[in-house]
Design an enzyme around this catalytic site. Structure first.
Site, PDB file in Angstrom:
ATOM      1  N   HIS A 101      -4.051  -3.470  -2.803  1.00  0.00           N
ATOM      2  CA  HIS A 101      -5.159  -2.570  -3.149  1.00  0.00           C
ATOM      3  C   HIS A 101      -4.864  -1.865  -4.475  1.00  0.00           C
ATOM      4  O   HIS A 101      -4.169  -0.845  -4.497  1.00  0.00           O
ATOM      5  CB  HIS A 101      -5.382  -1.543  -2.037  1.00  0.00           C
ATOM      6  CG  HIS A 101      -6.006  -2.125  -0.817  1.00  0.00           C
ATOM      7  ND1 HIS A 101      -7.370  -2.228  -0.653  1.00  0.00           N
ATOM      8  CD2 HIS A 101      -5.449  -2.677   0.288  1.00  0.00           C
ATOM      9  CE1 HIS A 101      -7.627  -2.801   0.509  1.00  0.00           C
ATOM     10  NE2 HIS A 101      -6.482  -3.088   1.103  1.00  0.00           N
TER      11      HIS A 101
ATOM     12  N   GLU B 154      -6.799  -0.058  -6.202  1.00  0.00           N
ATOM     13  CA  GLU B 154      -7.569   1.177  -6.365  1.00  0.00           C
ATOM     14  C   GLU B 154      -6.833   2.419  -5.877  1.00  0.00           C
ATOM     15  O   GLU B 154      -7.198   3.545  -6.232  1.00  0.00           O
ATOM     16  CB  GLU B 154      -8.923   1.057  -5.654  1.00  0.00           C
ATOM     17  CG  GLU B 154      -8.873   0.986  -4.139  1.00  0.00           C
ATOM     18  CD  GLU B 154      -8.650  -0.412  -3.577  1.00  0.00           C
ATOM     19  OE1 GLU B 154      -8.953  -0.611  -2.390  1.00  0.00           O
ATOM     20  OE2 GLU B 154      -8.162  -1.297  -4.318  1.00  0.00           O
TER      21      GLU B 154
ATOM     22  N   CYS C  20      -7.976  -7.876  -1.329  1.00  0.00           N
ATOM     23  CA  CYS C  20      -7.622  -7.975   0.085  1.00  0.00           C
ATOM     24  C   CYS C  20      -8.536  -8.976   0.798  1.00  0.00           C
ATOM     25  O   CYS C  20      -8.440 -10.168   0.552  1.00  0.00           O
ATOM     26  CB  CYS C  20      -7.642  -6.591   0.732  1.00  0.00           C
ATOM     27  SG  CYS C  20      -6.711  -6.523   2.283  1.00  0.00           S
TER      28      CYS C  20
END
Length: 510
Positions: A169, A171, A82
């Site tokens: 993202h 994660e 990001c």
């Protein structure tokens, strides 16, 4: 043994700790460092890979976080996420633009699976986007390896220099291929082995503590909770009888807890243990205090004062052991994140403290602490004991703390824990407790009007305390808990159940 290291460079994003957890799930050790970390410090740490986190800034902002351009020439693989992706492009003379339409939430993304980053993945999958800017022109030597309908560069790479950036993202759970992508970065790009384990961590800590302490004496702040217990056992294995554990019974413990702590550590582990009865002292300091931050600070300071007094009796003590773990550090704030609440092991320490600190668990999440405890041979029941804050029941009694309020909370909590155990839910719920919200309400008992206290029950599911959800306890269990508390605990006529996740709430009420 030299462990492989990945650095997670913190730019203030909300998912930074989750990135660290994802890396560690692959048996790769990582550390989170601020973006201000110098090139010299990075070289000294010699990481095998670097991950830039997201963050709330724009690369064009006046005070936007930056890194030295030299970092990209170290030959270390870098993954930007990001803001980290945009920063990489901006630093290497690409172009970052603000689009007309913001991209937020679940998004379909097209992947170039010829890239090592997306090896063995579908050509189209779901990711999680949360950005206002995007890369409109990649730097020289880079190519686009992912796109969405709104984002012409959802990912980029310079395969030769092992520099990668993703706008989404990976994660979070909503990026369905995220864990696999991070695994590809760690093992296909960084060529890591993934040989970090809790047994190797414990061995390294024991060795490091031996070297740090030498022949000096150490005092341990033992509460009997999981964190301080594991910390104490690690240090005890390192230096044996050089360690003295001081257990401060501040009168803020759960029912029968003081006796249990003394029995386990004095008899079972054969540790030097001093139990200090300081109930009157702590309650005196807390008299008239309602603010939760003040309560935490007072308790933290008084703890240290008690330790200093005990240390003087013992002689020349150089080190203090604390069971600080990683979420404690996070919740107490960093340079790039706001303070949520002061942790008693961090914000409450007086500046004039006379000891050097040993915090063997400060880099671990709670589930990792439990795994270390199992490796060290600590009894399963103790390792899986309920998390309990250092300030104890003082932050589960909202408002001023009194002996009467403590007694009510202690009995209600004991009943709740007993019924959870009977229902076989002990290890299925991360944390559960009763607290006294300082609310009184009208009730009817024995045909008479009552005006008594309310007890709030809190139970959450989690793996690391960074995020949590309220536990779906069966109604029949809650019913039994409620009936027992109002019948067995004086001055209570109402029970409520907290159904708030974290965020927006914290697990503890104060």
């Amino acid at each position: 043994m030299n462990k492989e290291l990945v650095l997670v460079v913190d730019f203030g994003g909300q998912y930074n700790q989750l990135i660290a957890r994802r890396v560690r799930e692959n048996r790769v050790y990582c550390e989170i460092v601020p973006y201000t970390t110098s090139i010299e410090d990075i070289k000294e740490k010699a990481p095998k890979g670097i991950i830039f986190t997201g963050g709330p800034n724009s690369v064009y902002g006046e005070n936007a976080p930056r890194v030295q351009k030299e970092l990209f020439d170290l030959g270390i693989p870098v993954l930007g996420i990001c803001y980290g992706d945009q920063l990489m492009a901006h630093s290497l003379e690409g172009e970052v633009t603000s689009p007309e339409k913001r991209e937020y939430g679940k998004t379909d993304v097209n992947l170039d699976n010829s890239s090592l980053l997306f090896k063995d993945m579908k050509e189209k999958d779901q990711c999680w986007m949360s950005h206002t800017d995007y890369i409109s022109k990649v730097p020289k030597g880079f190519k686009i390896i992912a796109t969405t309908d709104e984002c012409p560069c959802a990912a980029m790479e310079n395969a030769e220099k092992k520099l990668y950036g993703v706008q989404f993202h990976p994660e979070v759970e909503h990026t369905l291929f995220g864990k696999k992508m991070l695994k590809n970065f760690l093992f296909n790009v960084c060529n890591l082995k993934g040989d970090w384990s809790m047994s190797s961590f414990a061995e390294q800590q024991i060795k490091a503590i031996k070297e740090k302490v030498g022949d000096k004496k150490v005092i341990c702040a033992l509460s009997g909770g999981v964190d301080s217990s594991v910390a104490a056992v690690i240090v005890h294995k390192a230096i044996g009888k050089q360690l003295t554990c001081v257990f401060v019974d501040h009168g803020l413990l759960r029912k029968d807890e003081g006796d249990q702590v003394e029995r386990i550590f004095k008899d079972q582990f054969d540790m030097n243990l001093i139990r200090v009865n300081a109930q009157d002292r702590f309650l005196g300091k807390l008299k008239g205090v309602s603010d939760p931050e003040r309560k935490r600070k007072i308790i933290g300071e008084e703890f240290i004062r008690v330790f200093e007094e005990e240390a003087k009796k013992l002689g020349d003590i150089s080190f203090l052991v604390q069971g600080t773990i990683y979420p404690d550090i996070v919740e107490s704030g960093t340079n790039t994140s706001a303070t949520i609440k002061s942790h008693h092991n961090v914000g409450g320490l007086p500046e004039d403290m006379e000891f050097k600190l040993i915090e063997p668990l400060r880099e671990l999440f709670k589930d990792e602490v439990r795994a270390v405890g199992e490796e060290l041979g600590i009894p399963h029941k103790l390792v899986w004991r309920q998390p309990f804050p250092g300030p104890g029941l003082a932050i589960r009694v909202l408002g001023e703390v009194t002996e009467e309020k403590l007694a009510i909370t202690r009995e209600a909590d004991a009943i709740f824990r007993e019924e959870i155990a009977k229902a076989g839910l002990e290890e299925k719920i991360w944390q559960y407790f009763a607290c006294l919200p300082n609310i009184q309400s009208v009730g009817v008992m024995g045909d008479e009007r009552t005006y008594c206290h309310t007890i709030a029950l809190r139970a959450v599911t989690s793996s690391d305390a960074m995020t949590s959800d309220w536990a779906r306890i069966p109604y029949e269990v809650l019913d039994k808990v409620s009936r027992r508390i109002v019948n067995e605990v004086k001055e209570v006529n109402r029970i409520v159940y907290d159904v708030t996740s974290k965020p927006p709430a914290t697990i503890e009420w104060e």
